[in-house]
Design an enzyme around this catalytic site. Sequence first.
Site, PDB file in Angstrom:
ATOM      1  N   HIS A  36      -7.526  -5.545   5.040  1.00  0.00           N
ATOM      2  CA  HIS A  36      -6.398  -4.627   5.000  1.00  0.00           C
ATOM      3  C   HIS A  36      -6.524  -3.637   3.848  1.00  0.00           C
ATOM      4  O   HIS A  36      -7.250  -3.865   2.876  1.00  0.00           O
ATOM      5  CB  HIS A  36      -5.097  -5.406   4.880  1.00  0.00           C
ATOM      6  CG  HIS A  36      -4.726  -6.103   6.143  1.00  0.00           C
ATOM      7  ND1 HIS A  36      -3.599  -6.868   6.258  1.00  0.00           N
ATOM      8  CD2 HIS A  36      -5.339  -6.157   7.358  1.00  0.00           C
ATOM      9  CE1 HIS A  36      -3.522  -7.358   7.493  1.00  0.00           C
ATOM     10  NE2 HIS A  36      -4.566  -6.939   8.172  1.00  0.00           N
ATOM     11  N   GLU A  85      -4.487  -2.859   1.449  1.00  0.00           N
ATOM     12  CA  GLU A  85      -4.071  -3.373   0.144  1.00  0.00           C
ATOM     13  C   GLU A  85      -5.195  -4.186  -0.502  1.00  0.00           C
ATOM     14  O   GLU A  85      -5.473  -4.034  -1.695  1.00  0.00           O
ATOM     15  CB  GLU A  85      -2.815  -4.247   0.280  1.00  0.00           C
ATOM     16  CG  GLU A  85      -1.624  -3.520   0.866  1.00  0.00           C
ATOM     17  CD  GLU A  85      -1.543  -3.575   2.392  1.00  0.00           C
ATOM     18  OE1 GLU A  85      -0.449  -3.342   2.917  1.00  0.00           O
ATOM     19  OE2 GLU A  85      -2.565  -3.841   3.059  1.00  0.00           O
ATOM     20  N   CYS A  91      -1.982 -10.167   2.275  1.00  0.00           N
ATOM     21  CA  CYS A  91      -2.028  -9.136   1.241  1.00  0.00           C
ATOM     22  C   CYS A  91      -1.029  -9.450   0.128  1.00  0.00           C
ATOM     23  O   CYS A  91      -1.307  -9.187  -1.046  1.00  0.00           O
ATOM     24  CB  CYS A  91      -1.755  -7.764   1.844  1.00  0.00           C
ATOM     25  SG  CYS A  91      -3.129  -7.209   2.887  1.00  0.00           S
TER      26      CYS A  91
END
Length: 139
Positions: A64, A66, A92
């Site tokens: 992801h 993040e 995350c």
Amino acid sequence: MRISHIIAERSKDPSTQAGAVIVTANNVAVGMGYNGFPRGVDSEIFPWEREGNFVDTKYAYVCHAEENAIYNANVQTKDCKIYCTLFPCNECAKTIIQNGINEIIFESDKYHDQPVWVASRRMLDAAGIKCRQYISDLG
């Protein structure tokens, strides 16, 4: 937030392009990331599907935005803020907490009621991470 959107454009994900930018307390950008497969993994040989058996979907393989912003940060992220195009998922959230980020500024919370994001908010609340939604003044 605008930079988060620009970095998201690098994602090859056909359905969701997410971006994240980590900044210091003085708003100096120190890390950026977008959603995609790990470095060295050919995005042409793994699935981008959203439904099906877990190993036949993107969810088994994608990092992801993040996470990638944290991996790409050029300093320790303790006491930093992260700007995200989407509210962070539970995985995350764990990474954000473990790396000492103390504030999340997110734009979309479209998955708010799904279990992964309910768990995320529970962890972030328990860790004392400030979360606030970004509302654009551009209209």
